[in-house]
Scaffold this motif. Structure first.
Motif, short mmCIF file in Angstrom:
data_model
loop_
_atom_site.label_atom_id
_atom_site.label_comp_id
_atom_site.label_asym_id
_atom_site.label_seq_id
_atom_site.Cartn_x
_atom_site.Cartn_y
_atom_site.Cartn_z
N LEU A 54 29.47 41.38 58.44
CA LEU A 54 29.00 42.34 59.44
C LEU A 54 28.95 43.75 58.85
O LEU A 54 28.00 44.51 59.09
CB LEU A 54 29.90 42.31 60.67
CG LEU A 54 29.49 41.37 61.81
CD1 LEU A 54 29.41 39.92 61.34
CD2 LEU A 54 30.50 41.48 62.97
N ARG A 55 29.96 44.10 58.06
CA ARG A 55 29.98 45.41 57.41
C ARG A 55 28.81 45.54 56.44
O ARG A 55 28.19 46.61 56.33
CB ARG A 55 31.30 45.59 56.65
CG ARG A 55 32.51 45.87 57.52
CD ARG A 55 32.37 47.19 58.23
NE ARG A 55 33.64 47.66 58.74
CZ ARG A 55 33.75 48.59 59.69
NH1 ARG A 55 32.68 49.12 60.24
NH2 ARG A 55 34.93 48.99 60.11
N ALA A 56 28.51 44.47 55.72
CA ALA A 56 27.40 44.50 54.76
C ALA A 56 26.08 44.77 55.44
O ALA A 56 25.15 45.34 54.84
CB ALA A 56 27.34 43.19 53.98
N LYS A 57 25.94 44.38 56.70
CA LYS A 57 24.72 44.63 57.48
C LYS A 57 24.67 46.07 57.99
O LYS A 57 23.65 46.51 58.52
CB LYS A 57 24.65 43.68 58.68
CG LYS A 57 24.37 42.23 58.33
CD LYS A 57 24.34 41.38 59.59
CE LYS A 57 23.98 39.95 59.28
NZ LYS A 57 22.56 39.82 58.86
N GLY A 58 25.80 46.80 57.88
CA GLY A 58 25.84 48.16 58.40
C GLY A 58 25.93 48.22 59.91
O GLY A 58 25.60 49.23 60.53
N LEU A 59 26.41 47.14 60.52
CA LEU A 59 26.47 47.06 61.98
C LEU A 59 27.68 47.84 62.50
O LEU A 59 28.81 47.62 62.05
CB LEU A 59 26.59 45.59 62.38
CG LEU A 59 26.20 45.19 63.81
CD1 LEU A 59 24.76 45.55 64.10
CD2 LEU A 59 26.41 43.68 63.97
N PRO A 60 27.49 48.77 63.45
CA PRO A 60 28.63 49.49 64.02
C PRO A 60 29.61 48.52 64.71
O PRO A 60 29.19 47.69 65.52
CB PRO A 60 27.99 50.43 65.03
CG PRO A 60 26.58 50.60 64.57
CD PRO A 60 26.20 49.26 63.99
N LEU A 61 30.89 48.66 64.39
CA LEU A 61 31.93 47.78 64.93
C LEU A 61 33.05 48.61 65.54
O LEU A 61 33.37 49.70 65.06
CB LEU A 61 32.54 46.91 63.83
CG LEU A 61 31.62 46.08 62.95
CD1 LEU A 61 32.45 45.40 61.86
CD2 LEU A 61 30.88 45.06 63.78
N LEU A 62 33.66 48.08 66.59
CA LEU A 62 34.87 48.69 67.14
C LEU A 62 35.79 47.57 67.59
O LEU A 62 35.38 46.66 68.31
CB LEU A 62 34.55 49.60 68.33
CG LEU A 62 35.73 50.41 68.89
CD1 LEU A 62 36.25 51.40 67.85
CD2 LEU A 62 35.33 51.14 70.16
N LEU A 63 37.04 47.62 67.13
CA LEU A 63 38.04 46.64 67.53
C LEU A 63 38.70 47.15 68.81
O LEU A 63 39.30 48.23 68.81
CB LEU A 63 39.08 46.43 66.43
CG LEU A 63 38.68 45.46 65.29
CD1 LEU A 63 37.37 45.85 64.66
CD2 LEU A 63 39.78 45.40 64.24
N VAL A 64 38.56 46.40 69.88
CA VAL A 64 39.06 46.82 71.19
C VAL A 64 40.15 45.85 71.62
O VAL A 64 39.91 44.65 71.76
CB VAL A 64 37.92 46.87 72.23
CG1 VAL A 64 36.99 48.03 71.91
CG2 VAL A 64 37.13 45.58 72.27
N THR A 65 41.35 46.36 71.83
CA THR A 65 42.48 45.47 72.04
C THR A 65 43.43 45.96 73.11
O THR A 65 43.63 47.17 73.27
CB THR A 65 43.26 45.30 70.71
OG1 THR A 65 44.42 44.49 70.93
CG2 THR A 65 43.69 46.64 70.13
N ASN A 66 44.01 45.02 73.83
CA ASN A 66 45.07 45.34 74.79
C ASN A 66 46.44 45.28 74.14
O ASN A 66 47.47 45.34 74.82
CB ASN A 66 45.03 44.36 75.97
CG ASN A 66 43.99 44.75 77.01
OD1 ASN A 66 43.46 45.86 76.99
ND2 ASN A 66 43.69 43.85 77.93
N THR A 67 46.50 45.15 72.83
CA THR A 67 47.78 45.14 72.11
C THR A 67 48.56 46.40 72.43
O THR A 67 48.04 47.52 72.31
CB THR A 67 47.54 45.04 70.59
OG1 THR A 67 46.93 43.79 70.30
CG2 THR A 67 48.86 45.14 69.84
N THR A 68 49.81 46.23 72.82
CA THR A 68 50.64 47.36 73.22
C THR A 68 51.92 47.46 72.39
O THR A 68 52.80 48.25 72.70
CB THR A 68 51.03 47.23 74.70
OG1 THR A 68 51.63 45.94 74.90
CG2 THR A 68 49.82 47.38 75.60
#
Length: 274
Positions: free
Chosen positions: A36-50
């Protein structure tokens, strides 16, 4: 039945149960994110980890080979801090959480139960994070007593359980439901599945919801909640995924994959990047 894959301009990704279980990478997850990074696609990791700060999460994931940094992560505690600053500015907050996340609660005044008891007024807001050893009977009962006198309740999420290396463990939602019923209150939710959480994520990436995917293992909090915000939902059959939970869900995911490792193939069918 899956809907056709649409053009994709950004991807939101849950962490626990999607990329890792007990912080160990799931098979193919690192390689899929690299693609996904190689495609240059914007990513965001969204987590409820507390249990960890954004910096700690980024360091742990990067140490396992994931190409991510701290700015690629949005956590429920960080979203909660923004919510409290906007809706309860200057409030003294009694936090019930297992794990150290104070670095992500910038601008928030935290008090412990001893401080709250020593103040005749008590805390201004009760804040629930993640369940664990901090969720003792005395702590829950103290929160219950504050709620009975009208103190508002803010919760980072409603997750009922999460997947660990040893199996499913209870999470905050299991306790929150009972407390809400006993105190006759309703918690204000700041993490997933709150619409504001997804709006914050989209704003961070300057992404259009119609061109964004949300990948998660929780059919309700991750996938259907994202779909209600106009985001395409992708359910993976890892982590907390249970067939019976999918059958009982209030809707159907747009896509179902065996794991995050299958996401690059879905994106290729969708035309991948903007």
């Amino acid at each position: 039945m899956e809907r056709p894959a649409e053009r994709v301009g950004a991807v939101l990704i849950d962490i626990d149960g999607v990329l890792t279980v007990s912080w160990k990478p799931l098979p193919g997850a690192v390689e899929a994110m690299e693609r996904l990074r190689a495609k240059g696609l914007p990513l965001l990791l969204v987590t409820n980890t507390t249990s960890r700060t954004r910096a700690s999460i980024a360091a742990r994931l990067a140490g396992s080979g994931f190409p991510v940094g701290v700015d690629d992560i949005l956590t429920a505690p960080a979203a909660t801090a923004a919510y409290l600053r906007e809706h309860y500015p200057g409030a003294r907050c009694l936090l019930l959480n297992t794990g150290e996340v104070s670095d992500d609660l910038s601008g928030i005044t935290l008090v412990d139960e001893a401080e709250a008891d020593g103040d005749a007024a008590g805390p201004d807001v009760i804040v629930f994070g993640g369940a664990g050893s901090a969720f003792t009977y005395p702590a829950l009962n103290a929160a219950f007593r504050h709620l009975q006198r009208g103190v508002p309740l803010v919760a980072m999420h409603r997750n009922l359980y999460w997947r660990t290396a040893g199996g499913l463990d209870l999470d905050t939602g299991a306790f929150l439901l009972g407390l809400e019923r006993a105190a006759r209150v309703e918690a204000e939710i700041t993490g997933k599945p709150a619409e504001a959480f997804f709006a914050t994520a989209l704003a961070h990436l300057a992404a259009d919801p119609s061109e964004t995917l949300m990948v998660g293992d929780d059919i309700e909090s991750d996938v259907l909640a994202a779909q209600r915000s106009g985001i395409t939902g992708v359910l993976v059959k890892t982590g907390k995924y249970l067939p019976e939970a999918l059958e009982a869900a209030g809707g159907a995911p747009d896509h179902v994959l065996d794991s995050f490792a299958d996401l690059p193939a879905l994106l290729e069918r969708a035309g991948g990047e903007r």
